[in-house]
Design a protein around this motif. Sequence first.
Motif, PDB file in Angstrom:
ATOM      1  N   LEU A   1      32.682 -46.546 -30.062  1.00 35.13           N
ATOM      2  CA  LEU A   1      33.845 -47.429 -30.158  1.00 35.13           C
ATOM      3  C   LEU A   1      34.324 -47.513 -31.595  1.00 35.13           C
ATOM      4  O   LEU A   1      35.527 -47.487 -31.869  1.00 35.13           O
ATOM      5  N   LYS A   2      33.381 -47.582 -32.528  1.00 39.11           N
ATOM      6  CA  LYS A   2      33.730 -47.603 -33.945  1.00 39.11           C
ATOM      7  C   LYS A   2      34.506 -46.333 -34.321  1.00 39.11           C
ATOM      8  O   LYS A   2      35.515 -46.393 -35.014  1.00 39.11           O
TER       9      LYS A   2
ATOM     10  N   ALA B   1      35.878 -50.501 -22.434  1.00 37.62           N
ATOM     11  CA  ALA B   1      35.942 -51.270 -23.680  1.00 37.62           C
ATOM     12  C   ALA B   1      37.303 -51.148 -24.336  1.00 37.62           C
ATOM     13  O   ALA B   1      37.734 -52.053 -25.038  1.00 37.62           O
TER      14      ALA B   1
ATOM     15  N   VAL C   1      41.453 -53.119 -22.597  1.00 34.99           N
ATOM     16  CA  VAL C   1      42.250 -54.248 -23.071  1.00 34.99           C
ATOM     17  C   VAL C   1      42.375 -54.119 -24.578  1.00 34.99           C
ATOM     18  O   VAL C   1      41.400 -54.278 -25.294  1.00 34.99           O
TER      19      VAL C   1
ATOM     20  N   GLU D   1      43.073 -54.904 -28.445  1.00 33.32           N
ATOM     21  CA  GLU D   1      42.865 -56.136 -29.188  1.00 33.32           C
ATOM     22  C   GLU D   1      44.172 -56.902 -29.296  1.00 33.32           C
ATOM     23  O   GLU D   1      45.204 -56.334 -29.622  1.00 33.32           O
ATOM     24  N   ARG D   2      44.110 -58.192 -28.965  1.00 35.40           N
ATOM     25  CA  ARG D   2      45.326 -58.987 -29.024  1.00 35.40           C
ATOM     26  C   ARG D   2      45.749 -59.149 -30.477  1.00 35.40           C
ATOM     27  O   ARG D   2      44.926 -59.498 -31.331  1.00 35.40           O
TER      28      ARG D   2
ATOM     29  N   GLY E   1      46.877 -60.597 -33.794  1.00 29.52           N
ATOM     30  CA  GLY E   1      46.794 -61.941 -34.351  1.00 29.52           C
ATOM     31  C   GLY E   1      45.566 -62.697 -33.919  1.00 29.52           C
ATOM     32  O   GLY E   1      45.372 -63.832 -34.326  1.00 29.52           O
ATOM     33  N   ALA E   2      44.754 -62.073 -33.043  1.00 24.66           N
ATOM     34  CA  ALA E   2      43.566 -62.789 -32.586  1.00 24.66           C
ATOM     35  C   ALA E   2      42.514 -62.847 -33.684  1.00 24.66           C
ATOM     36  O   ALA E   2      41.884 -63.861 -33.911  1.00 24.66           O
ATOM     37  N   ARG E   3      42.346 -61.732 -34.374  1.00 29.33           N
ATOM     38  CA  ARG E   3      41.292 -61.670 -35.375  1.00 29.33           C
ATOM     39  C   ARG E   3      41.594 -62.605 -36.534  1.00 29.33           C
ATOM     40  O   ARG E   3      42.734 -62.789 -36.929  1.00 29.33           O
ATOM     41  N   ARG E   4      40.539 -63.218 -37.032  1.00 26.84           N
ATOM     42  CA  ARG E   4      40.727 -64.170 -38.125  1.00 26.84           C
ATOM     43  C   ARG E   4      40.241 -63.569 -39.425  1.00 26.84           C
ATOM     44  O   ARG E   4      39.178 -62.987 -39.474  1.00 26.84           O
TER      45      ARG E   4
ATOM     46  N   GLN F   1      38.723 -63.988 -42.998  1.00 26.95           N
ATOM     47  CA  GLN F   1      37.942 -65.008 -43.675  1.00 26.95           C
ATOM     48  C   GLN F   1      38.279 -64.999 -45.151  1.00 26.95           C
ATOM     49  O   GLN F   1      38.027 -64.027 -45.844  1.00 26.95           O
TER      50      GLN F   1
END
Lengths: 260, 385
Positions: free
Chosen positions: B77-78, B106, B109, B111-112, B114-117, B119
């Motif tokens: 996946l990476k 996997a 779907v 990645e949505r 704006g979902a990831r935050r 930090q």
Amino acid sequence: MNTPHITVQDLTMAYGSFVIQRDLNFTIDHGDVFIIMGGSGCGKSTLLRHLIGLKSPAKGNVFYDQLSFWQAEEEQRIQVMRRIGVLYQSGALFSSLTLAENIALPLGEFTDLNAKDIADIVAYKLALVGLAGFEDYYPAEISGGMQKRAGLARAMALDPEILFFDEPSAGLDPVSARLLDDLIISLCATLGTTIVVVTHELASIFAIGTNSVFLDSESKTMLATGNPKQLLAESNDPRIIQFLTRGEGRADKPNVTGVI
Amino acid sequence: MSESNSASQADLVGHIAVQANDSTTLSLEFSGHWLRSARIRPVEQVLAELNGQSLQSIVAKSNDLQAWDSRLPSYLLKIAEYCDGKQIQLDTSNLPDGVQSLLNLARAVPERTGARRSQSQSSVLMNIGNSVVNLVKDSQGLMVFIGEMILASWTLMRGQARFRMVDLFIFIQDVGPSGFPIVSLISLLVGLILAFVGALQLAMFGAQIYIADLVALGTVREMGPLMTAIIMSGRTGAAYAAQLGTMNVNSEIDALRTMGISPMEFLVMPRMIALILMMPLLTMYADFMGILGGALVSISAFDISLTQYYNEITKAVDLTDFMVGFFKSVVFAVLIAIAGCRRGMACGQSASAVGDAATAAVVDSIVYLVVSDSVLTLICNRLHI
């Protein structure tokens, strides 16, 4: 793959002196999608608690492969429990951990992987359940359906041999419920995971079930075991037919409603 | 999916071989054991190796792949994400079927957005700023809570507040009689300590008889109300915060609101009333126990008779002193109720948030208690009460 994975023998479940179900006998084979069904309050979830080792039987035995779960040593029991994954009804995610931390918890405890590899596996598991990118969210910040899928990702963290689902589609919209069913089927097909599902969703029962047990609350025992489609086609028990047809009866036995 | 024995897991190895076919295509060959327990080359190294080249397609294939678990698909996946980013074709058709279908699942779907935050690193200045802003918000929250509570009290006084009488009695039971043992113990010992500390000093002047004055005045005006309040903030304030916090986590408070029942009336009022009714009684009891503790010391160690002790107390303490302590205990009851209930109602949605709420409730109420006690004592002093 028709070797028995879990064997239930003369199992009687009781809370104190109040018997929930008695004399249960059935076998779950390797690679089965096994449905535990029955009306509300018949003891489905209690049976699940017996299977996953949260509650000890009043009488009888549960075998994992050849090992008698309740007569085994504590150490062996922990070994067995580590090979199973459970998706609880409400997800049961740890509310003070993020999704990534929830899934990483068993990986960190039971493997020697370094943090980087764990993060990769966590990302993969979340992607499998359609939650890619939600690593840093807390359970309270996502919807109920997402919590359930995250719970599945955690249940799958250690690649369990047996996955237990308690009412997986409860509280999900029909499409999400269907997607979850698809996920269950593809897991079963690709990984050979044995799957045990507690449900009374008819659509799911027929879509995924390859084997089942039907519990009845009045007679306090099981009425039948076998493929749900076959049960519907061949059973002569009005209680089973009524359940599997939402009380409408089968074409050749239309008068079944009202028998009970 | 094979689980191997732990004995042989230590030396398992998963191999990945990177082979350039020509300048634009490259093949990755997976072999060996791709298990969680196996030693495997970090994916970052492989990606770094790919980075310099101008690739158009990568073929992933397996050769002599002994066993695999989640490690292999997560690795792939990476690589797949890397290829997506660089617009490189990834061909997985030569991998085992199971790996392919898991990988497809996997990636089904996306990645949505704006979902990831992200930090962000926070600097010291930012932290200071944040805590100031939080302090302001916190104080605003407190003011709002006190305001709502006053409104609810007004409803209560008009006899229109909705709560269950039986709840009130349960809270009274919890606050009052159940608190007896700990209050007895603590106040008796505080009385003893006061007497000992004072007596050693007074004995130097031969004024042991004034132990009675010291203990009685100190207990009735200060130590009785304050010690009782501190015990109650730990016992009851924390319990209120935990109860309301858990109700908040379970959406029970929302359920009350949607039924049209004000949580302030239904949950906070009975708790506050129970504290206001019971605290003065407990304080009186604590006063008695404290004085008793003083008496024990005076009689046993300093040769004062019980009659002398009693007479001295009746001279030293009058009704005003008693009323000061009584008034303080009512104020403390309200403050403990405010601290406990507010922290509970404002609790977050997780198990640790309930713990934080209970902690904050105790800290808050002790601060409120000590500050208000100082202010009240100062006022009494100025007014010569």
